[in-house]
Each structure stands twice: as C-alpha cells, then as structure tokens.
Design a protein around this motif. Structure first.
Motif, PDB file in Angstrom:
ATOM      1  N   TRP A 152       0.830  -1.198   0.000  1.00 13.48           N
ATOM      2  CA  TRP A 152       0.000   0.000   0.000  1.00 13.48           C
ATOM      3  C   TRP A 152       0.872   1.259   0.000  1.00 13.48           C
ATOM      4  O   TRP A 152       0.599   2.238  -0.666  1.00 13.48           O
ATOM      5  CB  TRP A 152      -0.885  -0.048   1.252  1.00 13.48           C
ATOM      6  CG  TRP A 152      -2.080   0.840   1.208  1.00 13.48           C
ATOM      7  CD1 TRP A 152      -2.664   1.392   0.110  1.00 13.48           C
ATOM      8  CD2 TRP A 152      -2.862   1.253   2.327  1.00 13.48           C
ATOM      9  NE1 TRP A 152      -3.766   2.103   0.468  1.00 13.48           N
ATOM     10  CE2 TRP A 152      -3.914   2.054   1.818  1.00 13.48           C
ATOM     11  CE3 TRP A 152      -2.800   1.027   3.704  1.00 13.48           C
ATOM     12  CZ2 TRP A 152      -4.877   2.624   2.659  1.00 13.48           C
ATOM     13  CZ3 TRP A 152      -3.764   1.599   4.516  1.00 13.48           C
ATOM     14  CH2 TRP A 152      -4.793   2.388   3.996  1.00 13.48           C
ATOM     15  N   GLN A 153       1.938   1.202   0.802  1.00 13.69           N
ATOM     16  CA  GLN A 153       2.755   2.391   1.001  1.00 13.69           C
ATOM     17  C   GLN A 153       3.804   2.581  -0.082  1.00 13.69           C
ATOM     18  O   GLN A 153       4.325   3.668  -0.263  1.00 13.69           O
ATOM     19  CB  GLN A 153       3.469   2.342   2.357  1.00 13.69           C
ATOM     20  CG  GLN A 153       2.593   2.696   3.523  1.00 13.69           C
ATOM     21  CD  GLN A 153       1.893   1.499   4.086  1.00 13.69           C
ATOM     22  OE1 GLN A 153       2.074   0.371   3.613  1.00 13.69           O
ATOM     23  NE2 GLN A 153       1.069   1.707   5.104  1.00 13.69           N
ATOM     24  N   GLY A 154       4.144   1.472  -0.799  1.00 13.07           N
ATOM     25  CA  GLY A 154       5.350   1.518  -1.619  1.00 13.07           C
ATOM     26  C   GLY A 154       5.258   2.397  -2.840  1.00 13.07           C
ATOM     27  O   GLY A 154       6.237   3.031  -3.220  1.00 13.07           O
ATOM     28  N   SER A 155       4.115   2.447  -3.491  1.00 10.88           N
ATOM     29  CA  SER A 155       4.060   3.146  -4.770  1.00 10.88           C
ATOM     30  C   SER A 155       2.653   3.664  -4.994  1.00 10.88           C
ATOM     31  O   SER A 155       1.711   3.290  -4.301  1.00 10.88           O
ATOM     32  CB  SER A 155       4.409   2.179  -5.901  1.00 10.88           C
ATOM     33  OG  SER A 155       3.446   1.155  -5.933  1.00 10.88           O
ATOM     34  N   ALA A 191      -0.932   2.290  -3.792  1.00  7.76           N
ATOM     35  CA  ALA A 191      -1.835   3.199  -3.092  1.00  7.76           C
ATOM     36  C   ALA A 191      -3.200   3.200  -3.748  1.00  7.76           C
ATOM     37  O   ALA A 191      -4.235   3.022  -3.085  1.00  7.76           O
ATOM     38  CB  ALA A 191      -1.251   4.608  -3.081  1.00  7.76           C
TER      39      ALA A 191
END
Lengths: 576, 211, 66, 344
Positions: free
Chosen positions: B140-143, B147
């Motif tokens: 979720w946070q990576g890209s 997201a």
C-alpha cells in the motif's frame, strides 16, 4: 409553538396528515426532527463558531499591524489563519447558508411540512458539532498550519493536527452531502400542489442549485482529504512526489470541490437578495426566469472552472485556456442577476429596512468582488496577482461582501417569522453601517497591497515594508476597520437575543411579503401548514391577491389575518 | 435515512389509522426514498470517480507503469484470477435480480434461494479479494500503484461487505413479513445497491487489470 | 500454469453464462418504466458490458501483457 | 448630466493613471511581459471600473429616487413590470461581447507568455527550498543561494527559468516581472521573458511553504550583459579556488561502485534509461543507442558526466542535485565517473 393544537383532519387528503409534536425537552429541542428547530440549531452553532473564527481573524489582523509581526510567533500565526479559513468556510458559512437558512425557510416556502428525510436532517446537523470538536481539538496538537487549502506536501508536516483536520473536513463533508441530498429530494418531490418549477420562490431555486453542488462536489472533497488522511496516517503515497505521487493532483481534487464551494455560499445569498429586494421595493422581481436559470447555469459552470485556482501551479499551458474561457463565461449569468436586481429597484417603493440595506450593500460589494474575479480569471493578470493579497481582497469581497451580507440580510427578514418578534431596526441599521464601512475599509486596501507585491499568508513583511513603506499604514488601517465588522456581528448577536424578549410582536406578515411562509403564524406551528396550500401563481405580483388557496390556516388564532390581502407594511425610517 | 418516514407512518398508530388511502401514501414515501437513494448512489459514484481520477492522473503522469520500486519494476496484476472473481461478482448481480423478480411474484422460497446464492457469491468475491491481497506482490505504502489499488479495491470491498450485511438483513426482514408483494422498497434499494457495486467493479476491473 | 487455465476457463464459461442471463433479463425488463426500472436497466447493461470485458480477458484479448 | 459624465470619465482616467502607482515598476516596464500584462490590466481596470460605477451609481440613485415616502399609502406598490426582453437581451449581449473581447486580449497576452519568447539566451534553474531559493547558472559550478546573495540576470537577453522544488510547493515571484510559477516537487515549470531594464528587485515566495514562509525573500539584480558576465566569472573563480580541478584519470571503478550504492542508489539504478526511480537508469549512460545524448542534450563524455555531478541539472525529469547538495568531493566525482564509464 402551538403544542397540543388539535389536529383536525381532512382524511381524504394524504397531504393533510399531521402528526403530533414531540414531547419532552430532548426530542423537542435537542434531537428534534423539526426542520425549523434544526435551522435554529444550525444558526446558533454557526454564529458561535463565527465568533471563534472571527477572533482568529482579528488575531491575524493584529499580528500584521507591525511588519515584524506584532503579537505571535510565525507558527501560531500560521495556525490562526488556517483555523480562521477552515472554520469560516466549513463550519460557519456552509452551515449558515444551507443549514440554517435552507432548513428554516425552504420547506416553508414550498408549502411542505418538513424536509423529505427529517431524521437524516437531524443527523446532518449533529455531525456539525462533532466536526467542530474534531477540528478545534487539533489545536491541542499544535493545530494545522498549512492554510485552509492544506496543500501537501507542506500539510504533511502538520502531523496529528493535520490528520484531525482531514477527519473534520471529511466528517463535515458527509453532513453537507446529506443535506444536499435531502434538499434536492424535498424540492423535487414535496412542493405544494400547483407550485410548478417556475412558481417557486427564488430562494428555493437558489437552495436547489446549492443542494445540487453540495451533493456532487462535496464528495470529491471527501476523496481529496480522505486520500490526504491516508497519507497522514498510513503513509500512503498519493501526493508524495518521491514515490510517484503528485502534489498537483491534490490541488485538482481540492478545487473541484472548493470552487463550487464558493458558489455554495453565494447562491443562497443570491436567493435571499432575490426575496428581499422585491419585498421592500414593492415590485415583482425583474426577470424571474433569468434569475432562476442563471442560478442553475452558475451551479453547472461551477464544475468546469476549478483549475483557475492553479494557473501558476503546474497546470499544462494548453489547459489554462479552456479554464480561462469558462471562468469568463460565469461572468455572464452573474451579470444578468445583478442587472435584474437593479431593474427591480427601478420604479419601486423602496423601504429602507435593515434587510434592504444589506441587500443594497450586497449589490455594491458583490459587484466589486465579481469584477476583481474577472481580473483573476485572466491568466496573464492572474500570473501577477495569484497568491497575493489581491486574491485575499477579492475572496473576502465575494464571501464577506456577498455571502455574509446576504446572510445578514436574511436574519432581520426571517427573524420575525422564526420567533414572532421583530429585530430592533435601530441596532440593525447601525450594524449595517458598521459592517459595510468595516468591510470596505478592511478589504479594499488589500487589492493594492497585493498588486504592489505582498503575498498572502505572510506572518511578517519586513522586506515588503522596505519596498513599499505605505504597507504598514494600510495594514494598520485594515486592522482598525476589521474591528468594526466584529462589532457589527456582536451587535447582531445582542440584537438577536435581546429581541427574543423585547422585540415588537411581528404578526403574520410584517413585511407584506408574498411567499408562502408569510401566510402562517409567526412562529409557525410544528406542522407548518394545517392544510397544505395550493399555488396558482408566482409569488411576486404585489398588486394582485396572493396566489394561494387553502391559506386560511390560522384564521382562528390570528383574526387580523385575511382582512387585507396584503398587510400594511411596518413604518420604516430612511436608512441614513 | 428512511427511518423518519417510517416513523411518520407507523409510529403514531392513531394518526396512521386515519389514512384512507394507505397505498397512495406509501407511493409517495417510496418516491421520496427512491429518489433519495438514487442521489446517494450518485454521490457514492462520485466518491469512486474521484479516486479513479486520482489513479488515472497518477498513472498517466508516471514515467513508467508499473512503477519501479527499489530497482524492480512492479508486476502487473494477475488478470485471469481477477476475471474469474469478477464473474463471481457479476453472477451475484444476476442472482439478486432473480431474487427480486421472485419476490414480486410472491415466490418466497425461490426468493430465499436466490438471495442466499447472492450472499454466497458476494462472500466468495470477498474471499477472492482476500486471496488477491495475499498474493499480490505490492504494498500500500510503496508506490502510487499500490496506493490506488488498495485504496480503491479496499473501498469497493468495504462496499461489498456492507452489501452482504445489508442483504442478509433484508433476507431476515423479508422472512419476518416486513415486505409485501406491493411494498418492498428495502429490497429494491438492496438490489440497486448491489448492482451499483457490481458496476463499480466493472470500472475497477478494467482500469486495474485490463488497461 | 494449469491454475491459470482453470481460472480462465471458469471466467470464460461464467462470463458467457452471466452475460447471456443479464442480457436476457435486460430484454425482459425493457418495457418496464419508472426511475428504479430505468436505473436497473442501465446498471444491468453495464454489468453485461463487464461480462464481455471479463470474457475478453479470459481469452487473453484484453489485459495481455507482453 | 454632462457633469456626471465628466466626473465618470475623470474617475476612469484616474483609475487608468493609478495603475502606474498600484503595479510596481509600471512606468518603466522591467520585462517585455510586464508591459503586455499592464496593458491588459489597464483595459480591465477601465471597463471594470466603468461597470462598477454604473452598478453602484444606479443602485444608489434608484434607492434615493424610488424611496418610499411618508405620503405614500401603506399599500403603495411599485411599477408592476416583470420582464423587458429587449433590455435583458442587451445586458446579456453587451457583457458577453465585452468578455469575448477580454478573452481575446487575454489569449494574445497568454500566447506571448507561454510561447512568444525567442530561444532563450540564458537558462537558469530556480530550486525552491524551505526557506530560500537556489539558483544554478550554466557553467557555474556552485549554486547561488537567495539567503546570502542576489540572483543576477543580464538585461536584453531572453531568459528561461526552470523552476522546481526539492521539498514542498513554493512559488517564485518577482512583482516587477509580473510572472510567477509554482515550484512543485517532481515537476519542472518554465518562465520565459526578456528583462528590459536594469535595477534591483525583490524576489518573494508567494505560495505558503511553512513556518518561515514570510522570510523566504531575496533580491534580483538585472544588470548589463558585461556586468553579468563579470559576476559569473568572479563566482566561478571563487568556486574554482574552493574546489580545484578534477583529475578524472585518477578514478577507480571499484571505489566508485561503493560510492554509487551509498550516494546515488536512492534515485538511480544500474538499469536501462527507462527504468527510472527519481532519476533515470544509468546502465548505458556512456553508450545508449536510444539516447545518444544525455538529458542535458550533450554527448556523454566523462567530462560532461563529471560536470553534471558537480553542477547538478534541472531537466524534464526533475532535479539532479549539485555537489553543494550531494556532498561529493573531486575524488568522489572522479571515482564515480570511472565506475559509470566502466558499465556496459
């Protein structure tokens, strides 16, 4: 209130279904389903928050009396203007113009007993104090301090306070959406028999346009701040450039709501002025259809112009052109309205009541704000004026000189209907002059300060004051005048409370106005209309009998009603 | 939202009894509720549209798609599993449609059968989504890809979950005799909501898996 | 690899079944009027479109990545 | 009547003249764009002022002329007219025409701003930081920081400013130039103009950027070309005295590789050009058939790669920090260049 009024029934007509008023304090005044009580709740909550947000503005003004910053740190100043903007936009203006005015007036004007979904209406209201609590509690965490727009990435530095800001705006967005939905259904489905679309009072048209925007645009804002909330709390990269996000995306999503938001405040004010001007000119409104349709045109165009807030902010050059042209196009329906109001004044019998003074003041200040808006619509001029005090001046002419003036015109106008007593004219007219002079004194100098080079959101302006020595004088001048506005609002609050007991008894129709709410007692009974009225004409023909049937609702309780078709107007003094 | 209107009608028995023409009154409240429900769907649709706009904007303005994280290009989503899962959800739309049709024709047993089929398919879709989340190799946070994907499908999954609960409640209500063959607004609303959730998935499926 | 074929097979058959049913229902309801009926028609139509998309995905016409 | 007209004309003339007072440096335009924008502004001010006077004047006049009098009967009503289609048509058509004219004029000026500048003689990079601007000049190995020194621009040379940011959104604004552009992280915007006269002007950040937003201020010196060149040379000398020359031959690829992992891997990877993190992949930097030139437009010789490492670069992709920002010594640069050249 006419608690315990016996309900005589015309059992064949489902419209005539009257249910007994609730008993007990809580059901009556706290968790009331009655649109009128909910309107009061919105009004008093909004007024209270207006004082808080207004004091923030005064602190901001005091800070600027000295180029180095007179009273507080930069951080505190940033928090103050952020809270001022946020609270005024979402917790004061939108609740006051849609929640308070729309709730109280609109169902009465369409001859309905309540809004379509009273329970939803109550829920919408109670979300407002909740949102206010969330927002003000963010002050405990240092407060948000990135401006009311909360652009990322700078707003991401706000931490918990920023997350609370997002939560508050998301919450209030739910309330606005529900109110919009509720009003849309009410106006579409619950008008009295015979009230066709072109027989609706103009305030109802305005409320309809507003409800449409509330329902559609607010959700986009919820998405924007929802994503910002996710970024705050879960570090999800929607706006973080280092992980492929885009700060410009937030601006798109934010302004897709926030441009219509400005019209959400201003269009109900248009509606109020369209009621007040004909009533006190004793003339039909000029160009009814043009005014009604231009409200809708503005509401629809409002969705197509958002990027004019972003001309210098990373919009592709070719996109600037359509947004500029569409923004200009909004000038046309707005101009039509202003000219129609002026034409309504022509040949009238103008009574200078407080409401009328505010409406006339509105015509002048709003026109000024509209014209500076045309300046800002032009990309080249906007490239100079964007992000300066010129924008602050323009915005406040539209919002304080437009929306708030319209709201202040509405208060004395409908206060007698809401409470059964008149507001003091003397205090009201004094309040008008304080407000009008204070407004121009505060916001007019901002225009040249901005063009001379003073950016907005400046906690101090040492360098600017070196370049333009006059700046110090004008800033102090603005601060001094801003207190006049504050005094005027204080006077209004005093007047509202004092007149509850000491005002003159109003009677059914003190202004000789002709919309449906003036055919029932003041204050209206719980069920509004004993029999649902029938409508066979427009409400603004002052030389004709009222175009309503079935309005003998209150004959027994108010014998004076029905003796004259149009009751004698109150004697009113000239305003000066 | 409709509770108040119900209260108007049912809360005050003495008053409600005065109605001569109860069906007409029902027709009017039904009209209000139906329109209100449509507007709710419109605003919900705009919520999804806004996030879809965000996704499209981020995707179009990205230099490469799927984005590169820590030196590795992210994988595309697995289309074949998602296609199967989509068909499960679309199928539940059809079964819900049958359920409502059978209710209109007073066929309670068939109604129950189709409704349970709908709920089962809905839960199946949710399980499929859970499986998808467990195997998909992005965070979720990576890209921006992660997201948008997790936010949008998560929102949609939440809607499906609410829908499943709603349908279950409707089933219980229907069997308790809350609805009749002429008054079944709750079922209409449930069906519309369920179709709406399906259609949102058409958009999400084509944007994430087919584009 | 076989998993993928099973998934695609199920998707293919399911899409045909659901899509055809949806279109038949759409045809049956075509005459109905009223707000809910028209919205239902719209939503059913879009859902049928979704079935077509799923079918095309199953036969690897859409969503095929090199 | 004549008097009223005269006073209105007089007021409008005053408005027209007051533009020079309101708009900084309007009497002597600082850039070619400033005079265009001021012309447009004056046109709008005169017509806007006329409309404002028209509305306010008639509102006040009607309010006085048609006031209710004490002699009126309480039921007295005004003239009962509803519409006057001809009049409404006029006041729809006239403002529309005016707005069309305004749109036309705005488009002309807009076109000049966006596309009308000759090929730039000088391209300067403006990078926003909390709370200062960083300027980079071509051929200058160090940055100029607005905190300590002014920005310099030559007079009469078409200038392009490439504007971006490394942290939050800023806005680069020189009131006398009349143009501004937001410095958005991850996005590069241009401003194009030609300075017309010399002088010292204020530079401000006009987008809220944090606590000390209001202190984000600087100066811009516009000076003759010769003086500008002299200033650039003296800056270069100071930089050279501080840095010394880079001995590219002394670099070792192995040291460079370690350094790359430490200093560069956050933004670049050893991969083809298209595989960008923040910056492009650098695997084929010296011989990429798809990109025979660097993003700077120059051929990828070791010298140019070293120059980018020293000076940084702002281009279509974003901002490459210079060595004041990335902290590379001359030896580091030599080692990195050796490593990058060794990649195939």
């Amino acid at each position: 209130m006419h608690a315990g009024t016996s309900t005589t029934h015309d059992a064949h007509d489902v419209h005539d279904h009257i249910h007994p008023p609730p008993e007990g304090f809580v059901r009556k005044y706290v968790f009331s389903l009655d649109h009128k009580v909910i309107g009061f709740q919105y009004f008093f909550t909004g007024l209270l928050i207006m004082f808080i947000a207004g004091s923030f503005a005064e602190l901001v003004r005091l800070q600027l009396t000295d180029p180095k910053g007179a009273i507080m740190s930069h951080q505190a100043y940033n928090t103050m203007f952020t809270m001022h903007g946020t609270a005024m936009v979402w917790l004061v203006l939108i609740p006051l113009v849609t929640g308070a005015l729309g709730n109280f007036v609109m169902p009465l004007q369409i001859g309905a007993r309540d809004v379509a979904f009273p329970w939803l209406n109550m829920a919408s209201f109670w979300i407002l104090p909740l949102a206010a609590l969330i927002l003000f509690s963010s002050l405990l965490f240092g407060g948000p301090h990135a401006g009311w727009t909360e652009y990322p990435p700078i707003s991401l530095a706000d931490g918990t306070a920023g997350a609370l800001w997002c939560a508050a705006i998301f919450t209030i967005g739910i309330s606005s959406t529900m109110t919009g939905l509720n009003f849309m259904v009410t106006i579409m489905k619950m008008r009295a028999p015979g009230m066709t679309w072109t027989r609706m009072p103009l305030f109802v048209w305005a409320t309809f346009a507003t409800a449409l925007m509330n329902m559609i645009a607010t959700v986009a804002l919820s998405a924007a701040v929802g994503a910002l909330f996710l970024e705050h709390v879960f570090n999800v990269p929607f706006y973080d450039a280092a992980r492929g996000g885009s700060a410009v995306l937030y601006e798109h999503m934010f302004w897709f709501y926030s441009h219509p938001a400005v019209y959400i405040f201003i269009i109900p004010a248009f509606g109020v002025v369209s009621e007040v001007i004909p009533t006190f000119s004793r003339k039909p409104i000029f160009g009814y259809k043009m005014i009604a349709f231009s409200s809708m045109a503005i509401a629809i165009l409002a969705f197509t112009v958002w990027a004019h807030h972003m001309f210098p902010s990373g919009l592709a050059p070719w996109l600037q052109l359509p947004f500029m042209i569409l923004t200009y196009a909004i000038g046309i329906p707005t101009g039509i309205k202003i000219f129609s109001w002026m034409a309504t004044l022509w040949g009238g019998r103008i009574h200078f009541t407080t409401s009328m003074l505010y409406a006339l003041g509105f015509l002048i200040t709003f026109t000024f704000g509209g014209i500076t808006g045309v300046f800002l619509a032009s990309v080249p001029v906007d490239l100079h004026a964007h992000g300066t005090y010129f924008v602050v001046g323009h915005f406040h002419y539209v919002v304080a000189g437009g929306a708030v003036m319209g709201f202040l015109a509405a208060i004395p106008y409908w206060y007698p209907k809401a409470t059964g007593r008149m507001l003091s004219e003397r205090l009201g007219q004094l309040g008008f002059w304080l407000f009008f002079i204070g407004l121009n004194g505060t916001f007019l100098p901002m225009h040249w300060l901005g063009l001379e080079g003073m950016p907005r959101r400046y906690a101090s302006y040492v360098d600017f004051a070196k370049a333009v020595p006059d700046a110090v004088f004008w800033n102090q001048f603005e601060t001094a005048f801003s207190f006049l506005m504050m005094a005027s609002i204080g006077l209004l609050a005093f007047n509202v409370i004092w007149s509850l007991r000491h005002g003159k008894v109003a009677g059914i129709n003190p202004w000789g106005a002709r919309t449906l709410e003036w055919t029932i007692s003041s204050p209206p009974p719980y069920y509004n209309f004993k029999k649902v009225p029938e409508v066979y004409g427009r409400p603004y023909d002052f030389d004709k009998p009222l175009p309503y049937r079935n309005t003998d609702n209150e004959l027994d309780a108010f014998p004076e009603y029905g003796k004259t078709v149009m009751p004698t107007p109150q004697p009113v003094g000239a305003g000066v | 939202m409709a509770a108040a209107a119900v209260q108007h009608l049912a809360g005050h028995e003495a008053v409600a009894a005065r109605y001569r023409d109860v069906d007409r009154a029902y027709g009017e409240t039904r009209d209000l509720r139906l329109l209100g429900f449509m507007f709710f769907l419109v605003s919900d649709c705009i919520l999804f549209s806004s996030f879809i706009f965000a996704y499209v904007y981020l995707r179009v303005s990205a230099p490469t798609w799927p984005p590169i994280v820590d030196g590795h290009q992210l994988p595309w989503f697995d289309t074949s599993f998602a296609a199967m899962n989509s068909v499960v959800l679309f199928g539940s739309g059809v079964t819900m449609h049958f359920a409502l049709e059978n209710w209109k024709h007073l066929n309670t047993r068939k109604f129950n059968g189709w409704l349970i089929a709908t709920i089962v398919l809905g839960i199946g879709f949710l399980l499929g989504q859970a499986h998808e989340y467990s195997v998909v190799n992005i965070s979720w946070q990576g890209s921006t890809m992660g997201a948008s994907f997790f936010t949008l499908t998560g929102m949609h999954g939440f809607h499906v979950f609410i829908g499943v609960c709603y349908l279950a409640i409707l089933g219980i209500q229907a069997n308790r005799g809350v609805y009749t063959s002429s008054k079944y607004f709750g079922l209409t609303a449930g069906t519309l909501y369920w179709h709406f959730v399906d259609v949102i998935w058409v958009a999400l499926f084509s944007l994430f898996y087919l584009w | 690899m076989s998993e993928v074929y099973i998934e695609r097979g199920v998707a293919l058959l399911g899409a045909i079944l659901v899509g055809v049913t949806a279109i038949v229902q759409l045809k049956n309801d075509w005459a109905a009027h009223g707000l809910d009926a028209s919205v239902t028609k719209l939503l059913l139509g879009l859902m049928a479109l979704g079935c077509v998309l799923a079918l095309l995905a199953a036969v690897n016409v859409l969503g095929a990545r090199a | 009547m004549v008097l009223t007209l005269l006073s209105i004309v007089n007021a409008l003339y005053f408005l027209y003249g007051s533009i020079d007072w309101i708009m900084p440096g309007a009497s002597q335009p600082v850039t070619d764009r400033a005079s265009d924008i001021d012309g447009l502004f004056k046109f709008m001010a005169v017509f806007g002022g006329a409309i404002m006077l028209f509305v306010a004047g008639y509102v006040i006049y009607f309010a006085i002329a048609f006031r209710a009098r004490s002699s009126d009967s309480p039921d007295a009503v005004g003239v009962q007219i509803h519409d006057a289609p001809k009049l409404e048509l006029w006041w729809t058509v006239l403002p529309t025409l005016l707005l069309i004219v305004l749109t036309g004029l705005s488009i002309v000026v807009w076109y000049k701003i966006q596309f009308g500048t000759a090929a730039p003689g000088l391209t300067t990079e403006v990078i926003g930081h909390q709370f200062y601007f960083e300027y980079r000049y071509p051929g200058l190995k160090t940055s100029v920081f607005s905190k300590t020194s002014p920005m310099h621009l030559p007079v009469g040379v078409p200038v392009r400013l490439l504007i971006t940011s490394t942290d939050v959104i800023h806005q680069f604004w020189v009131p006398e130039i009349r143009l501004k552009a937001a410095a958005v992280p991850g996005l590069v915007q241009n401003l194009n103009f030609t300075p017309l006269r010399t002088g010292t002007f204020d530079v401000a950040c006009s987008e809220f950027c944090g606590v000390d937003h209001s202190l984000m201020h600087g100066k811009l010196v516009i000076e003759p070309v010769a003086a500008f060149k002299k200033w650039l040379d003296s800056e270069n000398k100071t930089a050279a005295a501080a840095g010394g020359a880079i001995n590219l031959a002394a670099g070792t690829p192995a040291t460079g590789q370690a350094l790359f992992a430490q200093k560069c891997a956050a933004c670049h990877q050893i991969a083809p050009f298209e595989q960008k993190l923040v910056g492009p992949g650098l695997l084929h930097i010296t011989d990429d058939p798809a990109h025979p030139a660097l993003v700077t437009g120059k051929t990828p010789t070791p010298e140019h790669i070293a120059e980018i490492l020293q000076n940084g670069f702002t281009g279509p992709i974003g901002t490459m920090p210079n060595r004041q920002a990335n902290g590379l010594s001359n030896t580091d640069i030599a080692n990195l260049v050796a490593y990058l050249s060794s990649l195939k």
